[in-house]
Scaffold this active site. Structure first.
Site, short mmCIF file in Angstrom:
data_model
loop_
_atom_site.label_atom_id
_atom_site.label_comp_id
_atom_site.label_asym_id
_atom_site.label_seq_id
_atom_site.Cartn_x
_atom_site.Cartn_y
_atom_site.Cartn_z
N ARG A 10 4.12 7.95 4.17
CA ARG A 10 3.49 6.71 4.62
C ARG A 10 2.61 6.99 5.83
O ARG A 10 3.01 7.71 6.74
CB ARG A 10 4.54 5.66 4.94
CG ARG A 10 5.28 5.23 3.70
CD ARG A 10 6.29 4.18 4.00
NE ARG A 10 6.83 3.70 2.73
CZ ARG A 10 7.49 2.58 2.59
NH1 ARG A 10 7.71 1.81 3.63
NH2 ARG A 10 7.94 2.21 1.41
N ARG A 20 -2.60 0.53 3.75
CA ARG A 20 -2.62 0.35 2.31
C ARG A 20 -4.05 0.06 1.86
O ARG A 20 -4.90 -0.27 2.68
CB ARG A 20 -1.73 -0.84 1.90
CG ARG A 20 -0.27 -0.68 2.27
CD ARG A 20 0.58 -1.88 1.83
NE ARG A 20 0.81 -1.82 0.38
CZ ARG A 20 0.20 -2.57 -0.53
NH1 ARG A 20 -0.70 -3.47 -0.18
NH2 ARG A 20 0.47 -2.43 -1.81
N SER A 40 6.52 -4.13 -9.77
CA SER A 40 7.55 -3.15 -10.16
C SER A 40 8.94 -3.67 -9.80
O SER A 40 9.91 -3.38 -10.50
CB SER A 40 7.29 -1.79 -9.51
OG SER A 40 7.32 -1.90 -8.11
N ARG A 41 9.04 -4.46 -8.75
CA ARG A 41 10.34 -4.98 -8.32
C ARG A 41 10.74 -6.25 -9.08
O ARG A 41 11.90 -6.49 -9.30
CB ARG A 41 10.33 -5.27 -6.82
CG ARG A 41 10.34 -4.02 -5.98
CD ARG A 41 10.42 -4.34 -4.49
NE ARG A 41 10.52 -3.14 -3.71
CZ ARG A 41 9.49 -2.41 -3.31
NH1 ARG A 41 8.27 -2.78 -3.64
NH2 ARG A 41 9.67 -1.33 -2.60
N GLY A 50 -2.37 -2.13 -5.84
CA GLY A 50 -2.67 -1.46 -4.59
C GLY A 50 -1.47 -0.66 -4.13
O GLY A 50 -0.39 -0.75 -4.71
N GLU A 69 -3.46 4.06 -11.58
CA GLU A 69 -2.01 4.22 -11.78
C GLU A 69 -1.35 2.92 -12.23
O GLU A 69 -0.52 2.92 -13.15
CB GLU A 69 -1.34 4.68 -10.49
CG GLU A 69 -1.61 6.09 -10.09
CD GLU A 69 -1.03 6.44 -8.71
OE1 GLU A 69 -0.22 5.64 -8.17
OE2 GLU A 69 -1.38 7.50 -8.17
N LYS A 90 4.60 -5.63 7.97
CA LYS A 90 3.89 -4.79 8.95
C LYS A 90 2.99 -3.76 8.26
O LYS A 90 3.12 -2.56 8.45
CB LYS A 90 4.86 -4.11 9.93
CG LYS A 90 4.10 -3.65 11.17
CD LYS A 90 4.93 -3.59 12.41
CE LYS A 90 3.98 -3.24 13.53
NZ LYS A 90 4.46 -2.77 14.70
N LYS A 133 3.31 -13.55 -3.93
CA LYS A 133 2.57 -12.77 -2.94
C LYS A 133 1.54 -13.63 -2.24
O LYS A 133 0.34 -13.45 -2.41
CB LYS A 133 1.87 -11.59 -3.64
CG LYS A 133 2.78 -10.52 -4.16
CD LYS A 133 3.31 -9.67 -3.04
CE LYS A 133 4.10 -8.50 -3.59
NZ LYS A 133 4.55 -7.62 -2.54
#
Length: 149
Positions: A10, A20, A40-41, A50, A69, A90, A133
């Site tokens: 990271r 990001r 994905s979660r 992203g 991807e 953050k 989101k």
């Protein structure tokens, strides 16, 4: 299934925010439809593709890599919509606009974690992102504003 990246490092900016990059993928120059992918979660929720900037990587390269991807699309990278802060997590995400030129039948995340992609109108995308989101809604709102100026 959550996507794991074992060799991922990271990258943080000088203020401790994780760096990001993401893309708002559009079908055409009129920018009336955007591509979202399943989380994905939480695979029942839709998100903007992203991810994290890798060491020595420009954010534009990250955005292009992540879209390939996660969404299995290739396109022409356009303007930056800006850097968006998520204080809860953050992180700071630089968001680009990409006009999609090719959609792959299979891609990394479709094979590995069953991720799906779908085209939404701007209004539908705003509704979907509001559920899961809300920070990413601001990306779409900025896309719409930037087209008006």
């Amino acid at each position: 299934m959550v996507k794991e990246k074992p060799n991922s490092i990271r990258i943080y900016d000088e203020e401790g925010f994780r760096r990001r990059a993401a893309c708002i993928c559009v079908r055409s120059e009129d920018e009336t439809e955007v591509l979202l992918v399943t989380s994905s979660r939480r695979p029942e929720k839709w998100i903007v593709p992203g991810g994290g900037v890798e060491p020595e990587e420009e954010s534009s390269v990250t955005a292009t890599r992540e879209v390939l991807e996660e969404a299995g699309v290739i396109g022409k990278l356009g303007r930056s919509l800006g850097v968006f802060e998520n204080l809860e997590h953050k992180d700071r995400t630089e968001v680009y606009v990409m006009t999609v030129t090719e959609e792959l039948d299979e891609w990394e995340d479709s094979k590995n974690i069953g991720r799906k992609r779908q085209w939404f109108t701007i209004e539908e995308a705003l509704e979907q992102l509001a559920l899961h989101k809300p920070v990413q809604r601001t990306y779409i709102q900025q896309l719409r504003r930037s087209k008006l100026t």
